[in-house]
Write a protein that holds these residues in place. Sequence first.
Motif, PDB file in Angstrom:
ATOM      1  N   UNK A 133       1.037  -1.129   0.226  1.00 40.61           N
ATOM      2  CA  UNK A 133      -0.136   0.155  -0.003  1.00 40.61           C
ATOM      3  C   UNK A 133       0.815   1.183   0.016  1.00 40.61           C
ATOM      4  N   UNK A 134       1.963   1.431   0.772  1.00 40.82           N
ATOM      5  CA  UNK A 134       2.831   2.536   0.831  1.00 40.82           C
ATOM      6  C   UNK A 134       3.383   2.562  -0.545  1.00 40.82           C
ATOM      7  N   UNK A 135       3.720   1.515  -1.139  1.00 38.58           N
ATOM      8  CA  UNK A 135       4.398   1.437  -2.466  1.00 38.58           C
ATOM      9  C   UNK A 135       3.392   2.316  -3.453  1.00 38.58           C
ATOM     10  N   UNK A 136       2.115   1.969  -3.479  1.00 40.07           N
ATOM     11  CA  UNK A 136       1.341   2.530  -4.239  1.00 40.07           C
ATOM     12  C   UNK A 136       1.004   3.978  -4.022  1.00 40.07           C
ATOM     13  N   UNK A 137       1.011   4.459  -2.575  1.00 37.66           N
ATOM     14  CA  UNK A 137       1.079   5.662  -2.493  1.00 37.66           C
ATOM     15  C   UNK A 137       2.056   6.468  -3.015  1.00 37.66           C
ATOM     16  N   UNK A 138       3.304   5.659  -3.006  1.00 36.18           N
ATOM     17  CA  UNK A 138       4.598   6.527  -3.537  1.00 36.18           C
ATOM     18  C   UNK A 138       4.501   6.350  -5.196  1.00 36.18           C
ATOM     19  N   UNK A 139       3.565   5.827  -5.755  1.00 35.67           N
ATOM     20  CA  UNK A 139       3.319   5.780  -7.200  1.00 35.67           C
ATOM     21  C   UNK A 139       3.906   4.626  -7.961  1.00 35.67           C
ATOM     22  N   UNK A 140       4.052   3.437  -7.195  1.00 34.30           N
ATOM     23  CA  UNK A 140       4.778   2.259  -7.868  1.00 34.30           C
ATOM     24  C   UNK A 140       3.608   1.218  -7.530  1.00 34.30           C
ATOM     25  N   UNK A 141       3.883  -0.142  -8.305  1.00 33.33           N
ATOM     26  CA  UNK A 141       3.050  -1.130  -7.969  1.00 33.33           C
ATOM     27  C   UNK A 141       2.875  -1.497  -6.898  1.00 33.33           C
ATOM     28  N   UNK A 142       1.877  -2.404  -6.151  1.00 33.84           N
ATOM     29  CA  UNK A 142       1.899  -2.865  -4.849  1.00 33.84           C
ATOM     30  C   UNK A 142       2.737  -3.938  -4.649  1.00 33.84           C
ATOM     31  N   UNK A 143       3.971  -3.920  -4.773  1.00 37.44           N
ATOM     32  CA  UNK A 143       5.218  -4.990  -4.455  1.00 37.44           C
ATOM     33  C   UNK A 143       5.560  -4.837  -3.073  1.00 37.44           C
ATOM     34  N   UNK A 144       5.376  -5.657  -2.028  1.00 38.73           N
ATOM     35  CA  UNK A 144       5.786  -5.725  -0.906  1.00 38.73           C
ATOM     36  C   UNK A 144       7.245  -5.353  -0.794  1.00 38.73           C
ATOM     37  N   UNK A 145       7.608  -4.214   0.475  1.00 41.73           N
ATOM     38  CA  UNK A 145       8.850  -3.952   0.668  1.00 41.73           C
ATOM     39  C   UNK A 145       9.539  -5.099   1.514  1.00 41.73           C
ATOM     40  N   UNK A 146      10.712  -5.055   1.660  1.00 37.34           N
ATOM     41  CA  UNK A 146      11.446  -5.798   2.519  1.00 37.34           C
ATOM     42  C   UNK A 146      11.530  -5.561   3.797  1.00 37.34           C
ATOM     43  N   UNK A 147      11.449  -4.250   4.152  1.00 35.90           N
ATOM     44  CA  UNK A 147      11.869  -3.983   5.683  1.00 35.90           C
ATOM     45  C   UNK A 147      10.781  -4.397   6.520  1.00 35.90           C
TER      46      UNK A 147
END
Length: 483
Positions: free
Chosen positions: A168-182
Amino acid sequence: MGLASRVLPGEPVTSLEAYVGSGGGRGLATARKLGAPAVIDEVEASGLRGRGGAGFPTGVKWRTVAGFASASLPATVVVNGAEGEPGTFKDRTLMRANPYAIIEGALIAALAVGADRAVIAIKASFETERQCLESAVIDVTNAGWAEDVALAVITGPGEYLFGEETGLLEVLDGRPPFPRTAPPFRHGVDDVGGEPDEPAGAVMAEPGPTGAPPALANNVETIANIPGLVAEGADWFRDFGTPESPGTIVCTVTGATRRHGVAELEMGTPLGEAIDLIGGGARRGRRLVAAMSGVANPLVPAERFATPLTYDDMQHIGSGLGAAGFIVLDDHTDLAAVAAGVSRFLAVESCGQCTPCKQDGLAIAEMLARVSESEANEYDLAGIADRVTTVADEARCFLAQQHQRVIDSVMRLFPDALRQHLDPNQPGVRPEPIVPIVDIRDGHAELDLRQLEKQPDWTFDAVDSGKAPVDRLAEGGDADGEP
Ligand SMILES: Cc1cc2nc3c(=O)[nH]c(=O)nc-3n(C[C@H](O)[C@H](O)[C@H](O)COP(=O)(O)O)c2cc1C
Ligand code: SF4
């Protein structure tokens, strides 16, 4: 134990006036009087746990986010309204029935963590919810409640991973919803420091003057609990529920029950009672066999229906409360078809950043479909058992473990469910549609059957490209799987 009405009103609240008339606004006023540290103390003392599925203590999350504040940039509050879990319709019900409480809760959260922005993130297809929330945002802003916090309703793609917090945070940053590692407490939206196309995941948020601001992400129901809790206090909140799982829980019941629906229950209500109260129990002449909390936790066999709906009790029996969306299965349900349906949903929705999740996931889904259609052999059964052990290897997010846990539980708890399909006399059945709910009307859940046409590459093309979404989108493909 039984029905309650703290966050889900009997009738939808459609104006700010009506909301204030029923006690709305007092939480925000109290929070402003108390100040951020005391608000966080109160939320922590209440024992509220996140209703998005994991049950993480909300006060601990708020304290940590507040502790990671950047000296230069304020944090963002993100309300997760992406609800895409099959069998779950409680957040959409809340957004329709009580939008003002969600916005008031978001403003209290913003005060607590020092945010100047609160966004409510929903899927673009949630048109009714968008209208309810946007008109509530306008009313609240016009009434001066927001002060210097910018409120916005943001829409995102139809993918299941849009609901995963970092996706979701990735989408808000303008990218596809790929989960982050952290792990938690990472950088927030408008992530600073990285290249625009680069996923933000690897770098942890850090305190201090140069640190990027964190984002506080909470589920819609979690946030809807905040105004009442802050207005009335932690002890009032604890009047319902158990010491470890206080408060109420908004449950969805669908599947093989007399009717489908959503209702708020006291935490600790036995699962079987929830199924009876909301779903009306088994259909005439049928016997309930099991229930499945979304596609996130092992099946609960009917012998365990006396289990109280708390995080600990559900964990204790080897399952989990999840988002309390129960798909009920009876003696007419083909469990192999259910397993094939769950597997297909999760394999298609996997983003492919972790190879076992996508490859083993698709292999399990294909083999289970063959089993369900009575076209499988012993090798398929062995193959499923084998791939279930590896599907979650090196997984970056919880989706792969969900796949492992649900399918493993079917094989463990109902060993004959798959094997009986090896009998040549056993008729084959299509995999069960295990897909998100579009609406619940007149006691009947309408399912998103278009999901069955979605390809593993996240397109709705006639033929799958064979590419994982992460590779296809890296090559400039459409970021939204919606047709
Ligand atoms: C695959 C996947 C899908 C998820 N979907 C949702 C969702 O639709 N809504 C939600 O609130 N949380 C969802 N979550 C959980 C979120 O990652 C996160 O834990 C939650 O938003 C935190 O809020 P809470 O602490 O208030 O529960 C999902 C998690 C996973 C692994
Ligand atoms: S576990 Fe699956 S869904 Fe999650 S990041 Fe890895 S590939 Fe994507």
